[in-house]
Every structure is written in C-alpha cells, then in structure tokens.
Design an enzyme around this catalytic site. Structure first.
Site, PDB file in Angstrom:
ATOM      1  N   ASP A  87      80.010  63.070 -11.376  1.00  6.04           N
ATOM      2  CA  ASP A  87      78.641  62.616 -11.557  1.00  6.04           C
ATOM      3  C   ASP A  87      78.441  62.412 -13.061  1.00  6.04           C
ATOM      4  OD1 ASP A  87      75.816  62.299 -10.973  1.00  6.04           O
ATOM      5  OD2 ASP A  87      76.171  63.584  -9.242  1.00  6.04           O
TER       6      ASP A  87
ATOM      7  N   ASP B 239      73.844  58.666 -12.294  1.00  2.00           N
ATOM      8  CA  ASP B 239      72.498  59.139 -11.972  1.00  2.00           C
ATOM      9  C   ASP B 239      71.419  58.164 -12.454  1.00  2.00           C
ATOM     10  OD1 ASP B 239      71.165  61.753 -11.072  1.00  2.00           O
ATOM     11  OD2 ASP B 239      70.177  61.424 -12.989  1.00  2.00           O
TER      12      ASP B 239
ATOM     13  N   HIS C 220      71.860  65.233  -1.786  1.00  2.00           N
ATOM     14  CA  HIS C 220      71.225  66.483  -2.186  1.00  2.00           C
ATOM     15  C   HIS C 220      69.730  66.355  -2.501  1.00  2.00           C
ATOM     16  CE1 HIS C 220      72.254  64.345  -5.780  1.00  2.00           C
ATOM     17  NE2 HIS C 220      71.490  65.145  -6.489  1.00  2.00           N
ATOM     18  N   ASP C 221      69.214  65.120  -2.508  1.00  2.00           N
ATOM     19  CA  ASP C 221      67.794  64.915  -2.799  1.00  2.00           C
ATOM     20  C   ASP C 221      66.979  64.610  -1.542  1.00  2.00           C
ATOM     21  OD1 ASP C 221      68.176  65.179  -5.569  1.00  2.00           O
ATOM     22  OD2 ASP C 221      68.715  63.065  -5.769  1.00  2.00           O
TER      23      ASP C 221
HETATM   24  C1  NOJ Z   1      68.826  62.173  -9.463  1.00  2.00           C
HETATM   25  C2  NOJ Z   1      69.532  63.382  -8.959  1.00  2.00           C
HETATM   26  O1  NOJ Z   1      70.179  63.066  -7.755  1.00  2.00           O
HETATM   27  C3  NOJ Z   1      68.494  64.471  -8.811  1.00  2.00           C
HETATM   28  O2  NOJ Z   1      69.020  65.588  -8.163  1.00  2.00           O
HETATM   29  C4  NOJ Z   1      67.972  64.805 -10.175  1.00  2.00           C
HETATM   30  O3  NOJ Z   1      66.929  65.744 -10.059  1.00  2.00           O
HETATM   31  C5  NOJ Z   1      67.435  63.566 -10.887  1.00  2.00           C
HETATM   32  N1  NOJ Z   1      68.329  62.464 -10.784  1.00  2.00           N
HETATM   33  C6  NOJ Z   1      67.248  63.838 -12.345  1.00  2.00           C
HETATM   34  O4  NOJ Z   1      68.490  63.892 -12.973  1.00  2.00           O
END
Ligand code: NOJ
Length: 538
Positions: free
Chosen positions: A109, A211, A335-336
């Site tokens: 990542d 990201d 994960h989000d």
């Molecule tokens: C996207 C990531 O997937 C997330 O987990 C993160 O909080 C935000 N970007 C900020 O980096």
C-alpha cells in the site's frame, strides 16, 4: 438483445495481474506470530500455504510502515521502513521471498496524499515559515475575516484546516489533523515520493495499491467547495459539500502519469488506484494523454443495490466505458466497507462470490470474505477507528470489518495466543478456515473451487464477456474464448426460478452439488443459487 462482446487479449500477451486474483490482507488482523494480539509480517508468512491452497495470485497488504497508528497505518512517519509492530525489514524481505517462491506476487500500500504529522518532513515544515520544507505541505493564512482559509471539510469530521499557533498559519488535512496533506504541486515532494517508491521496487515489490489517488491535487486558488444538495441527515459531515475543489483536479493525471513512467522502467509492476468516483470519471485514471494506473479500483459492486437488472446495467456501462486496450477489475469489499456477508446476507454472499470470480476483469478479495465473515459489533470501550470516534452513532466505524481472521475453533480463533486488538466474531468456533476447508459444502470450499475453475478456464480469466439477460432477480452472462463458451446464471433472490437455456453441462453450483448435470432447454435455479455451465455438447 445480447450486448456486443468485449474483445479478449491474446493469451500470450496477458500479464499476471490480468489473469490473476488479488487478495487483500489487513495485516493487523491476519495472523499474530509474536503473541501481542496484533497481526504481523511473520504471521502472514506463516499463512502463505493457505493462500496458495486458496489459489490467489497476489497479496496486497495494507500499510506496514512506521506509523503512530492514528489511522491504523494510513498515517506514515517513514516510507522506507517497517513498523516495529509488524516486524523488521528482514521479515519483509523474507516474506517477499516466500511469496515469490510460491509463484505469487506482493503488492504494498502506498499513501501519497498525506503523511503522519510525525513524519520528519512535516516536523521540519511546521518548524518555521521559512523552513525549506514549508511548501511541502499546504499552509495558508487565515481567511480575511479570520478562521480557516476555506470551507473545506475533513473526511473524518470538522474543518480540514488546522491552526498552527507557533507559525500562525493553517495546514490542510483531508483526513485526520495528524495526517497533513502533501503539496504535490511541489517538484521536490514528487521526487522524494518517487524515491520512496523506488526503494520498494528495487527490493522486488510487484506493485502498489495507491491510497486516495484522486485527492492528490487541490485547487490552486483554494476556492470554497459548493454545498451538496444530495446531503442526507446521518451522512458523514464532509458530505455536506461537493468535493469540487479538493479532489479529482485535472492536474492529478499529470502526477499519475509520472508515477506510471517510473513503473515502466521495471518489469510488469502494477499500480492499482484507490479512487471513489462515478464510472465516467473513474475510467479517466487509466490515463488521458499519457498512461495512468493499470487498475483504477472499480468499487461499483460495493455500492450497487443487490438487484439483478441494476447490476446488469452497471456491468454493461462499465464494460462500455473501460477503454478497449485497458483491463477491467472488480471489488466486493475492503477494510473501509461493510462486509459482503453483512450487506447481502449469508446465502447471497455465495452468489456474490460467483459473480466476482466470473466477471471479466481482475477480482480483488478481502480477507475473511472467503469464510463468510460478517461485520462484528464492537463494544463502545473497544472502538478503535477515528471515523467512529469523531462522529459517533452514524455507523461510520470500520472496526466491524477489520476483526481478526478466524483460523480455527481454538483459543482466539488461532489468530493469536493473547487477546486480539479487536474482538473476534462470536461464531468463530464454527466459522473458521480449518472447519470450513474440511466441509465439502462450505463457502470456503466454494471460493476455492471458483478460483480453481477460473484458473482452469481461460474463458473465465481472460475470455470475452457477453451479456445474456436480466430478468427479475436473475442475471446471466457468457464468458467465452476460441475454445469454449461458459454461461453464468445468478439468482439474486430467495425464490426459485427457471430460465430458458440452450443445452449445457453444469460445472459448478454455489450449493456445491449438481456438477455434471445436463441442462436441456430449461435451467432451474434454487433460491440463492448461482451456476456455471459449459454450453454446447450433445
Ligand atoms: C483510504 C484508506 O483505505 C482508509 O482506510 C484511510 O482511512 C484513508 N484512505 C486515509 O488514508
């Protein structure tokens, strides 16, 4: 009317990431090798045989760099090292080597938009207005009537500007105030970040997931964002505004093209972009005048209503918009996002698996979805995620989908020898890798068989796609190449249905029975059943 087929590349020209399947690991939650309740690199290494058995081709691990962990690794304080909690650079090299020994690839990542506020660059930048790194971040004076320089909002709540009393200016942070945004208009920033990419590429990393790539460049005039007429009570606060001046600025494509150029000097390295945009703007990230990322993540299945005709429409639109020479991709979870089993239910999670692994384009699996893990309710005292802490009660927290992998029915699900950092699902004693791998009808067996089938049939992994029908809650499409035609029929409802079909032989059902059944004229689908048929034959 069947949709006109999309051309497939010649098999010899196919790259590993086009044929392959990506598996996302959230490292804190995969496997803990040292008994501190948190997953680590050696833990991942110890579970590689499982991933090889499952049949995935590439492993993407969320950030493992040194970080104060305010946003669980997405706040990086050193891009060229490994956080102590995950291990050492030696552990990383060992992991990489063992991934490669098994014929798999490793994707890291990369978080280009922001650093941690503890990164040496930001510490320098904030030390004085005249510091040479001042311009590496976005510093602005207060607006003429006092207060933040613009109305820009942070994704995690509140203004995106934080006041620094020592130097009397504000800095911009799209996420937490501990995650200041870098100034990608500054050439030195670009060069420094490209150097960090090269550090890992030289080590042999096979690619990066980047990201929030569409955030990199902000309006050079810092104009206020307009209000969002679609804002609903209960939405995250930042949705009050449309992110017109803070994201997807035209200049971002220039940066992406530079990154791609860097990758081109290495062999077959992959760039995946995390980009949440409507499909017509998303596909621009394949590149405009110059090449962009290889795979702009396609998150449409995550947001789609679970409706056959809606999904069918979406697949066709995407298929039409992805430029002919580019490669599509599909994602069910990460994960989000709430887990797929929670979004569509346990029975439909199997249909979703068949959809993901039969559509045309690289699939990305989220760890644990293959055993049907669902969101886990987190007791208030164990909440970790700042998204939840900063805006409680809206259901924004992402801890529920980040809980430890369930390996067996023993102590702490075989994840750790001590209490895990997030609670385990209470069904882990039956929903775990060990139990489900031995069960011929489990969702894990289904995933493994689907992956095996996708690997065996070029028509599925790299073949053409043709839309067949969407009727009620049934979606059907064909995948084919010069040697075979496969039909995928998915019943997105809890009712049985029958559909007219030319003859074929059933290869796989989501219920893991019926293999070898001959279908003539009419195919019955049970509730929540998906099937893959080989068309033709007697
Ligand atoms: C996207 C990531 O997937 C997330 O987990 C993160 O909080 C935000 N970007 C900020 O980096």
């Amino acid at each position: 009317m069947p949709h006109s087929p999309t051309p497939a590349p010649a098999p010899a020209d196919v790259l590993w990431w086009q044929r392959g399947i990506v598996y996302q690991i959230y490292p804190l939650s995969f496997h803990d090798s040292n008994g501190d309740g948190k997953g680590d690199l050696d833990g991942i290494r110890q579970r590689l045989d499982y991933l090889a058995w499952l049949g995935v081709d590439a492993v993407w691990i969320s950030p493992v760099y040194p970080s104060p962990m305010k946003d669980f690794g997405y706040d990086i304080s050193d891009y060229c090292s490994i956080a102590q909690t995950f291990g050492t650079l030696e552990d990383f090299d060992r992991l990489l080597k063992e991934v490669h020994t098994r014929g798999m690839k490793l994707i890291l990542d990369f978080v280009p938009n922001h650093t941690s506020d503890q990164h040496a660059w930001f510490l320098e930048s904030r030390s004085s207005r005249s510091n040479p790194k001042r311009d590496w971040y976005l510093w602005r004076d207060a607006s003429p009537n006092g207060g933040p320089p613009s109305n820009w909002l942070s994704q995690f709540g509140g203004s995106a500007w934080d006041y620094d009393a020592a130097t009397g200016q504000y800095y911009y942070h799209a996420f937490l105030k501990e995650q200041p945004d870098l100034n990608w208009r500054n050439r030195q920033v670009r060069e420094a970040m490209y150097d960090t990419l090269e550090f890992w590429l030289e080590r042999g990393v096979d690619g990066f997931r980047m990201d929030v790539l569409w955030h990199l460049i902000k309006d050079d005039q810092f104009r206020d964002n307009p209000s969002n007429p679609g804002f609903q009570p209960g939405d995250s606060e930042h949705r009050r505004l449309l992110e017109l001046y803070t994201t997807d600025r035209p200049e971002v494509h220039e940066v992406v093209a530079e990154m791609r150029e860097l990758f081109e000097s290495y062999e077959e390295r992959l760039i995946i972009g995390e980009i949440y945009l409507p499909v017509e703007r998303l596909v621009a990230y394949y590149g405009l005048e110059r090449p962009g990322v290889h795979l702009p993540f396609n998150f449409q299945l995550i947001h789609a209503p679970w409706n056959a005709c809606e999904i069918d429409r979406m697949i066709r639109e995407y298929d039409e918009r992805v430029p002919e020479e580019e490669w599509p991709n599909w994602v069910l979870g990460n994960h989000d996002q709430h887990r797929i089993a929670t979004r569509v239910g346990e029975a439909q999670a199997r249909v979703a698996a068949m959809m993901l692994l039969t559509l045309r384009g690289t699939p990305t699996l989220y760890y644990g979805d293959e055993i049907g893990m669902h969101d886990v309710a987190i007791p208030p005292e164990r909440i970790q995620d700042p998204y939840e802490k900063n805006q409680p009660g809206l259901g924004l927290g992402r801890d529920p989908q980040r809980t430890p992998m369930q390996w067996d029915g023993g102590l702490h699900a075989g994840f750790s020898t001590s209490e895990p950092w997030l609670p385990l699902a209470d069904d882990f004693y039956r929903r775990n890798v060990k139990a489900l791998a031995e069960d011929a009808h489990s969702i894990l067996t289904l995933y493994q068989r689907l992956i095996e089938l996708r690997r065996r049939h070029g028509a599925l992994s790299i073949g053409d796609y043709a839309q067949i029908m969407c009727q009620g809650q049934v979606l059907a499409f064909e995948r084919f190449d010069a040697t075979e035609r496969l039909l995928v029929a998915l019943n997105l409802s809890h009712e049985k249905v029958a559909l007219p079909l030319a003859g074929g032989t059933l290869l796989l059902s989501t219920h893991l029975d019926r293999a070898g059944e001959r279908i003539d004229g009419r195919c019955e689908l049970r509730a929540d059943e998906g099937v893959i048929l080989e068309l033709g034959g007697p």
